[in-house]
Design an enzyme around this catalytic site. Sequence first.
Site, PDB file in Angstrom:
ATOM      1  N   GLU A  36       0.781  -1.280   0.038  1.00 35.20           N
ATOM      2  CA  GLU A  36       0.092   0.136   0.085  1.00 35.20           C
ATOM      3  C   GLU A  36       0.906   1.530   0.001  1.00 35.20           C
ATOM      4  O   GLU A  36       0.655   1.970   0.676  1.00 35.20           O
ATOM      5  CB  GLU A  36      -1.064  -0.118   1.221  1.00 35.20           C
ATOM      6  N   HIS A  79      -2.376  -1.492  10.226  1.00 29.54           N
ATOM      7  CA  HIS A  79      -1.798  -2.985  10.461  1.00 29.54           C
ATOM      8  C   HIS A  79      -0.534  -2.436  11.364  1.00 29.54           C
ATOM      9  O   HIS A  79       0.298  -1.572  11.372  1.00 29.54           O
ATOM     10  CB  HIS A  79      -1.352  -3.435   9.099  1.00 29.54           C
TER      11      HIS A  79
END
Length: 462
Positions: A87, A323
């Site tokens: 990402e 995360h």
Amino acid sequence: MVVEGNIDHGSSSTPSNPVQETPSVKLLTFNTWGLKWLSKYRKQRLRAIADELSGRFTAVPIPGIEFVELGRRQSHFEQYDIVALQEVWCQEDWDYIVMRCGENYPYHRIFYSGIITGPGLAILSKIPIESTFLYRFPINGRPSAIHRGDWYVGKSIAITLLQPIGGNTCPLAIMNSHMHAPYALQGDAAYACHRACQAWDFAKLANLYKKAGYAVIVTGDLNSRPGSLHHRLLTDETGLVDSWEQLYGQQDLEALRKMKPAEQIMYGCTTCDSNLNTWRFHKRRDEACRLDYALVDPECMQPIAAGARFTERIPGIGSFSDHFAYTCTLKLLPRASSNIPRSIIFSQSRERLLQRYVNYEEMLQCLTQYVVTAKRQRFLRYTHFVLSLVVLLFSCVLAFMTNLAAIFWVLFTTVVCFTGTLDVLMAFMFGGKELRALREVELEVIGVQQYLQTQLDVRDKP
């Protein structure tokens, strides 16, 4: 030479000291949540990640955590040999990462593919990169799911082949990926079939590199829970092992759900949906899970340490990402020069082969269920197009026979034409392609299942 996970550029050896220490590498995988406009404090967080990787400490421990590993600042700079990122979708973020980390990680690569920006995959390495390759998943969501974006970024596997570290160890093949996200636990929004097809392709590629003599590491945000079909395909089909489970054993997920959040991170390495993460504080305790992995070849490397990282917080902002990161240290094992590559079927026990057969049955069932959905969606799009033609014809007749404002009919017919044309294009150009790709995977699974059945029959003969 890599020693205990860090590359020693300045070490030297003399003829009087022929003993070589066992080389090892330290890997970090991190989903950075770098969506432009959508991710909160994206620029600040990505820059903080780069600063931490370069040794410029900016974070503070999680307050009130009694576990030492989560509650303290590292007393020394924790270096990694390989950093796999997901990402990273903004060029300015990647440019900053390279600028900050270029000294510690002189070898780096970001991958470009897809309609918008690319898959968001990147790698930083202290080990020279020999070559790279990007494989785009043929089954990867739908273009109609604009609000989800998986189809538009082109989810892929970023394969990086590294220079061999020692003369007696296998060269590393880092297979970094961010598989299709689940947007629900059940139903069509779970995209379970898409991830299963991606895991199937992933496993086949991993086997090819294993047969070519590489020590394969499958890493990244695989969006697959431990024990799921996708996780089993990536391990049972390849012989790769989950580095966390290799160290700490297969964990009781029910017991893990009842633990305190800090205990979940310590004993279950729950990198996702932990409410200790400031961007997921609203999540229930039982929603925390492990989605970030390093699956490794046990014949070429042995995990000796693993855990969650980047659990601290950036002052005034919060967690580094939605995360937590995952790291593992891998001891590289000597290459067995006498080994001849064989089909994995010959090296697996009967119980493991039976488990693979069960996986195939579940995979075929998953494909069958989704094909019904795909056909229905294609039919509805064609139906919409036909209805649009009928409505368009009717509105033209009505506009000619009435004195309603012309602007209304212009806008109305424009919307009807646009939506109808868009749907028929998606039905014709995407719907058929998706169904053929699903059929291809189905035939591949059936073929391997039939071969596996013949091998089981041979083993059953007295």
